[in-house]
Design an enzyme around this catalytic site. Structure first.
Site, PDB file in Angstrom:
ATOM      1  N   SER A  29     -18.751  18.474 -13.647  1.00 45.66           N
ATOM      2  CA  SER A  29     -19.726  17.602 -12.972  1.00 45.66           C
ATOM      3  C   SER A  29     -19.145  17.019 -11.679  1.00 45.66           C
ATOM      4  O   SER A  29     -19.880  16.806 -10.708  1.00 45.66           O
ATOM      5  CB  SER A  29     -20.219  16.488 -13.908  1.00 45.66           C
ATOM      6  OG  SER A  29     -19.203  15.553 -14.175  1.00 45.66           O
ATOM      7  N   ASN A  30     -17.847  16.768 -11.647  1.00 48.00           N
ATOM      8  CA  ASN A  30     -17.247  16.261 -10.401  1.00 48.00           C
ATOM      9  C   ASN A  30     -17.212  17.334  -9.317  1.00 48.00           C
ATOM     10  O   ASN A  30     -17.391  17.034  -8.138  1.00 48.00           O
ATOM     11  CB  ASN A  30     -15.832  15.731 -10.667  1.00 48.00           C
ATOM     12  CG  ASN A  30     -15.866  14.329 -11.227  1.00 48.00           C
ATOM     13  OD1 ASN A  30     -16.141  13.375 -10.512  1.00 48.00           O
ATOM     14  ND2 ASN A  30     -15.610  14.204 -12.524  1.00 48.00           N
ATOM     15  N   ASN A 123      -6.183  14.236  -7.342  1.00 46.68           N
ATOM     16  CA  ASN A 123      -6.675  14.239  -8.726  1.00 46.68           C
ATOM     17  C   ASN A 123      -7.627  13.066  -8.925  1.00 46.68           C
ATOM     18  O   ASN A 123      -7.504  12.039  -8.269  1.00 46.68           O
ATOM     19  CB  ASN A 123      -5.494  14.102  -9.686  1.00 46.68           C
ATOM     20  CG  ASN A 123      -5.918  14.207 -11.147  1.00 46.68           C
ATOM     21  OD1 ASN A 123      -6.727  15.067 -11.509  1.00 46.68           O
ATOM     22  ND2 ASN A 123      -5.392  13.333 -11.986  1.00 46.68           N
ATOM     23  N   HIS A 125      -8.939  10.558 -12.035  1.00 44.60           N
ATOM     24  CA  HIS A 125      -8.536  10.153 -13.382  1.00 44.60           C
ATOM     25  C   HIS A 125      -9.473   9.044 -13.874  1.00 44.60           C
ATOM     26  O   HIS A 125      -9.772   8.114 -13.124  1.00 44.60           O
ATOM     27  CB  HIS A 125      -7.080   9.660 -13.353  1.00 44.60           C
ATOM     28  CG  HIS A 125      -6.574   9.299 -14.710  1.00 44.60           C
ATOM     29  ND1 HIS A 125      -6.159  10.250 -15.622  1.00 44.60           N
ATOM     30  CD2 HIS A 125      -6.451   8.107 -15.332  1.00 44.60           C
ATOM     31  CE1 HIS A 125      -5.795   9.654 -16.734  1.00 44.60           C
ATOM     32  NE2 HIS A 125      -5.956   8.345 -16.590  1.00 44.60           N
ATOM     33  N   SER A 152      -9.918   6.434 -10.764  1.00 44.02           N
ATOM     34  CA  SER A 152      -8.984   6.422  -9.634  1.00 44.02           C
ATOM     35  C   SER A 152      -8.890   7.816  -9.039  1.00 44.02           C
ATOM     36  O   SER A 152      -8.857   8.807  -9.762  1.00 44.02           O
ATOM     37  CB  SER A 152      -7.568   6.027 -10.102  1.00 44.02           C
ATOM     38  OG  SER A 152      -7.583   4.802 -10.806  1.00 44.02           O
ATOM     39  N   ASP A 161      -0.088  11.341 -13.313  1.00 42.33           N
ATOM     40  CA  ASP A 161      -1.070  10.315 -12.916  1.00 42.33           C
ATOM     41  C   ASP A 161      -0.406   9.153 -12.177  1.00 42.33           C
ATOM     42  O   ASP A 161      -0.891   8.018 -12.226  1.00 42.33           O
ATOM     43  CB  ASP A 161      -1.852   9.793 -14.137  1.00 42.33           C
ATOM     44  CG  ASP A 161      -2.646  10.899 -14.819  1.00 42.33           C
ATOM     45  OD1 ASP A 161      -3.161  11.774 -14.113  1.00 42.33           O
ATOM     46  OD2 ASP A 161      -2.753  10.880 -16.057  1.00 42.33           O
TER      47      ASP A 161
END
Ligand code: GRF
Length: 208
Positions: A29-30, A123, A125, A152, A161
């Site tokens: 979806s992103n 990335n 997160h 984030s 991360d």
């Protein structure tokens, strides 16, 4: 904001869309939110290539529907992490990608990829880092009983991360939230934040 070279040296003349590559493992979806922001004119980029590691995953299906090229690099075939990452670097370089977005990539990445696209590997997160690193940021937030969580966008470094944070969005946790309801609202926040954060970084990347 991480330290980059002098902004006065910025190449303002390069107005061409930022050539991005996307890595995804699941629903995607992103990835689609990035494509929608490009269509809406709020993200000055083009998606040159999606790479997925799970054949037939939602992200791959979305790419087919959107007409975006997609390559499958199956981690069950490319079993060593470094080999998978070298294949990723090769694919994205062949596609002339400037910046890679990890949009739900569920594999640990190695210095082969991190150094291959230094300061150009992003990335997203599902927590307000540095809280709740690693797997299931939503579940971790619920278990901790926090009243605010979020998402984030950060640069990827060797620390899981742990790279420089580019942007964050807060999402209140409601009393009646389940994993599914909180995850839904964090995803909505991600879909706004990720394209915004990438777009804001374009002048920084273009100066380098
Ligand atoms: C997102 O929550 C993202 O923060 C995390 O993986 C999830 C991917 O969701 N890294 P989707 O596949 O983009 O729907």
């Amino acid at each position: 904001m991480p330290a980059f070279s002098d902004p006065s040296q910025q190449n303002q003349s390069d107005q061409t869309p930022l050539r991005i590559g996307v890595m995804a493992s699941g629903n995607g979806s992103n990835f689609e939110a990035l494509a929608q922001a490009i269509d809406a004119g709020t993200l000055a980029a083009e998606i040159r290539l999606l790479v997925v590691n799970n054949p037939g995953c939602g992200a791959q299906q979305r790419a087919q529907r959107l007409g975006i090229p997609c390559t499958v690099l199956d981690h069950r075939v490319l079993r060593e992490r470094e080999r998978l990452d070298q294949a990723l670097v090769d694919c994205f370089r062949s596609a002339a990608v400037e910046v890679i977005v990890m949009a739900g990539w569920m594999r640990i990445v190695t210095p082969v990829l991190i150094n291959g696209f230094a300061d150009r590997l992003v990335n997203i997160h599902p927590s307000l880092l540095p809280s709740f690193k690693g797997l299931d940021g939503i579940g971790q937030a619920l278990a901790a009983g926090v009243k605010i969580t979020g998402c984030s966008v950060h640069l990827v470094t060797a620390e899981l991360d742990g790279g420089p944070i580019l942007a964050q969005a807060a999402v209140p946790v409601e009393e009646k939230d389940t994993h599914a309801t909180l995850s839904e609202r964090v995803h909505q926040a991600e879909h706004r934040l990720l394209p915004e954060a990438i777009n804001a970084m374009i002048p920084v990347w273009r100066q380098g």
